[in-house]
Scaffold this motif. Structure first.
Motif, PDB file in Angstrom:
ATOM      1  N   MET A   1       0.845  -1.172   0.000  1.00 31.28           N
ATOM      2  CA  MET A   1       0.000   0.000   0.000  1.00 31.28           C
ATOM      3  C   MET A   1       0.898   1.245   0.000  1.00 31.28           C
ATOM      4  O   MET A   1       1.716   1.422   0.884  1.00 31.28           O
ATOM      5  CB  MET A   1      -0.887  -0.028   1.249  1.00 31.28           C
ATOM      6  N   LYS A   2       0.745   2.074  -0.999  1.00 37.16           N
ATOM      7  CA  LYS A   2       1.543   3.298  -1.082  1.00 37.16           C
ATOM      8  C   LYS A   2       0.925   4.379  -0.206  1.00 37.16           C
ATOM      9  O   LYS A   2      -0.273   4.364   0.056  1.00 37.16           O
ATOM     10  CB  LYS A   2       1.620   3.784  -2.524  1.00 37.16           C
ATOM     11  N   ASN A   3       1.774   5.317   0.227  1.00 35.91           N
ATOM     12  CA  ASN A   3       1.268   6.406   1.057  1.00 35.91           C
ATOM     13  C   ASN A   3       2.062   7.685   0.822  1.00 35.91           C
ATOM     14  O   ASN A   3       3.142   7.647   0.232  1.00 35.91           O
ATOM     15  CB  ASN A   3       1.279   6.014   2.531  1.00 35.91           C
ATOM     16  N   VAL A   4       1.504   8.799   1.290  1.00 36.45           N
ATOM     17  CA  VAL A   4       2.158  10.112   1.157  1.00 36.45           C
ATOM     18  C   VAL A   4       2.458  10.691   2.545  1.00 36.45           C
ATOM     19  O   VAL A   4       2.512  11.904   2.711  1.00 36.45           O
ATOM     20  CB  VAL A   4       1.293  11.092   0.323  1.00 36.45           C
ATOM     21  N   GLN A  28      10.756   4.155  14.460  1.00 33.81           N
ATOM     22  CA  GLN A  28      10.992   3.090  13.498  1.00 33.81           C
ATOM     23  C   GLN A  28       9.697   2.656  12.808  1.00 33.81           C
ATOM     24  O   GLN A  28       9.705   2.309  11.625  1.00 33.81           O
ATOM     25  CB  GLN A  28      11.663   1.881  14.171  1.00 33.81           C
ATOM     26  N   THR A  29       8.599   2.695  13.545  1.00 32.87           N
ATOM     27  CA  THR A  29       7.300   2.352  12.957  1.00 32.87           C
ATOM     28  C   THR A  29       6.919   3.368  11.890  1.00 32.87           C
ATOM     29  O   THR A  29       6.490   3.004  10.792  1.00 32.87           O
ATOM     30  CB  THR A  29       6.208   2.273  14.041  1.00 32.87           C
ATOM     31  N   VAL A  30       7.081   4.653  12.201  1.00 29.19           N
ATOM     32  CA  VAL A  30       6.781   5.705  11.219  1.00 29.19           C
ATOM     33  C   VAL A  30       7.673   5.532   9.992  1.00 29.19           C
ATOM     34  O   VAL A  30       7.207   5.611   8.847  1.00 29.19           O
ATOM     35  CB  VAL A  30       6.934   7.117  11.830  1.00 29.19           C
ATOM     36  N   ASN A  31       8.955   5.261  10.216  1.00 19.63           N
ATOM     37  CA  ASN A  31       9.890   5.059   9.111  1.00 19.63           C
ATOM     38  C   ASN A  31       9.459   3.882   8.244  1.00 19.63           C
ATOM     39  O   ASN A  31       9.459   3.973   7.010  1.00 19.63           O
ATOM     40  CB  ASN A  31      11.300   4.840   9.658  1.00 19.63           C
ATOM     41  N   ALA A  32       9.073   2.779   8.862  1.00 20.24           N
ATOM     42  CA  ALA A  32       8.644   1.589   8.114  1.00 20.24           C
ATOM     43  C   ALA A  32       7.381   1.873   7.301  1.00 20.24           C
ATOM     44  O   ALA A  32       7.262   1.426   6.159  1.00 20.24           O
ATOM     45  CB  ALA A  32       8.411   0.419   9.069  1.00 20.24           C
ATOM     46  N   ASP A  39       2.191  -1.903   6.942  1.00 18.82           N
ATOM     47  CA  ASP A  39       0.860  -1.303   6.813  1.00 18.82           C
ATOM     48  C   ASP A  39       0.303  -1.090   8.214  1.00 18.82           C
ATOM     49  O   ASP A  39       0.197  -2.044   8.994  1.00 18.82           O
ATOM     50  CB  ASP A  39      -0.082  -2.221   6.026  1.00 18.82           C
ATOM     51  N   PRO A  40      -0.051   0.151   8.550  1.00 17.57           N
ATOM     52  CA  PRO A  40      -0.536   0.429   9.905  1.00 17.57           C
ATOM     53  C   PRO A  40      -1.912  -0.170  10.158  1.00 17.57           C
ATOM     54  O   PRO A  40      -2.664  -0.451   9.221  1.00 17.57           O
ATOM     55  CB  PRO A  40      -0.601   1.952   9.944  1.00 17.57           C
ATOM     56  N   THR A  41      -2.223  -0.334  11.430  1.00 18.88           N
ATOM     57  CA  THR A  41      -3.576  -0.753  11.805  1.00 18.88           C
ATOM     58  C   THR A  41      -4.530   0.379  11.440  1.00 18.88           C
ATOM     59  O   THR A  41      -4.110   1.522  11.219  1.00 18.88           O
ATOM     60  CB  THR A  41      -3.669  -1.011  13.311  1.00 18.88           C
ATOM     61  N   LEU A  42      -5.788   0.079  11.408  1.00 19.10           N
ATOM     62  CA  LEU A  42      -6.779   1.094  11.084  1.00 19.10           C
ATOM     63  C   LEU A  42      -6.754   2.228  12.110  1.00 19.10           C
ATOM     64  O   LEU A  42      -6.815   3.411  11.748  1.00 19.10           O
ATOM     65  CB  LEU A  42      -8.173   0.466  10.998  1.00 19.10           C
TER      66      LEU A  42
END
Length: 63
Positions: A1-4, A28-32, A39-42
């Motif tokens: 999933m791409k993101n901006v 590290q989570t933000v970086n990943a 892919d983050p949780t909802l």
């Protein structure tokens, strides 16, 4: 999933660490997430959108 997220974060003048602390995750989570490695949780996606003054739909593209 791409993101901006990286682009929106920079527009808001935030570091990865600042965004991470506001969202209750590690830098590290933000970086990943920014590097499309995680892919983050909802609930995290909604927190990111709130902190970045955006919507989940604007932040993420399911491709």
């Amino acid at each position: 999933m791409k993101n901006v997220i990286k682009c929106k974060r920079k527009e808001n003048g935030m570091s990865q660490d600042e965004l991470a602390k506001k969202c209750g995750v590690s830098r590290q989570t933000v970086n990943a997430i920014e590097n499309n490695k995680y892919d983050p949780t909802l609930s995290l996606a909604f927190r990111l959108a709130y902190e970045l003054k955006s919507t989940v739909d604007e932040l993420f593209d399911p491709e």
